[in-house]
Write a protein that holds these residues in place. Structure first.
Motif, short mmCIF file in Angstrom:
data_model
loop_
_atom_site.label_atom_id
_atom_site.label_comp_id
_atom_site.label_asym_id
_atom_site.label_seq_id
_atom_site.Cartn_x
_atom_site.Cartn_y
_atom_site.Cartn_z
N GLN A 20 36.71 54.57 29.34
CA GLN A 20 36.37 54.33 30.74
C GLN A 20 37.35 55.03 31.67
O GLN A 20 36.94 55.61 32.68
N LYS A 21 38.62 55.01 31.33
CA LYS A 21 39.65 55.67 32.15
C LYS A 21 39.43 57.18 32.18
O LYS A 21 39.58 57.82 33.24
N ILE A 22 39.07 57.75 31.06
CA ILE A 22 38.80 59.19 30.99
C ILE A 22 37.64 59.56 31.91
O ILE A 22 37.71 60.53 32.67
N LYS A 23 36.57 58.77 31.87
CA LYS A 23 35.41 59.01 32.74
C LYS A 23 35.79 58.81 34.21
O LYS A 23 35.44 59.62 35.07
N GLN A 24 36.48 57.71 34.49
CA GLN A 24 36.88 57.39 35.87
C GLN A 24 37.72 58.51 36.49
O GLN A 24 37.56 58.85 37.66
N ASP A 25 38.63 59.09 35.71
CA ASP A 25 39.52 60.13 36.21
C ASP A 25 38.97 61.54 36.00
O ASP A 25 39.69 62.52 36.19
N ASN A 26 37.70 61.63 35.58
CA ASN A 26 37.05 62.93 35.35
C ASN A 26 37.86 63.84 34.42
O ASN A 26 38.10 65.00 34.71
N LEU A 27 38.26 63.28 33.29
CA LEU A 27 39.06 64.03 32.33
C LEU A 27 38.30 64.36 31.04
O LEU A 27 38.90 64.78 30.06
N SER A 28 36.99 64.20 31.08
CA SER A 28 36.19 64.45 29.87
C SER A 28 36.31 65.88 29.37
O SER A 28 36.08 66.16 28.19
#
Length: 149
Positions: A20-28
């Motif tokens: 979720q944190k990766i998605k939230q911070d646009n780090l995919s």
């Protein structure tokens, strides 16, 4: 760093939160959660990496650190009992006090910039271990740390 990638191998209780944190911070585009992998694939990922981050402050002696060394990877790790007997500052990687992100980033940059110099030390250190000597090393670290606390 715009071309940096982070690969997370394994699974644990924080997997969903991390996803979720990766998605939230646009780090995919830069952070990849691969889950559990077979040993052969893990070694391939290690061989193609620049540095191994070991950010656990609860796991003392880790075989994964020795696996990273065997792949020629310097390790940046939390300075905890057991780990400090494996990761030697400026020789096989760098120790970071606590879980401070800024400290880890600086130590990782240093390890990457010195990777070529650290690589031979890491491989040499790892080559000392087989199953028997690894068990003996772990027990001596545990005994030393227990006696000196």
């Amino acid at each position: 760093c715009s071309d940096c990638k982070m690969i997370v191998i394994g699974d644990g209780p924080m997997h969903i939160e991390l996803e979720q944190k990766i998605k939230q911070d646009n780090l995919s585009y830069a952070v990849f959660l691969l889950g559990n992998q077979n040993q052969e694939d893990v070694f391939k990922y290690l061989k193609s990496s620049d540095v191994f981050l070991f950010a656990s402050n609860g796991e003392g002696v880790s075989v994964s650190i020795l696996e990273a060394f065997a792949a020629g990877l310097p390790v940046v790790a939390c300075d905890v009992i057991g780990v400090r007997n494996l990761v030697k500052d400026g020789q096989t990687g760098y120790l970071a006090d606590g879980l401070n992100l800024d400290v880890y980033v600086e130590k990782m940059k240093t390890a990457v910039s010195e990777k070529d110099n650290l690589k031979k030390n890491c491989i040499s250190f790892a080559s000392r271990f087989d199953a028997h000597s690894l068990t003996n090393e772990i027990m001596s670290i545990i005994n030393y740390e227990y006696e000196n606390r």
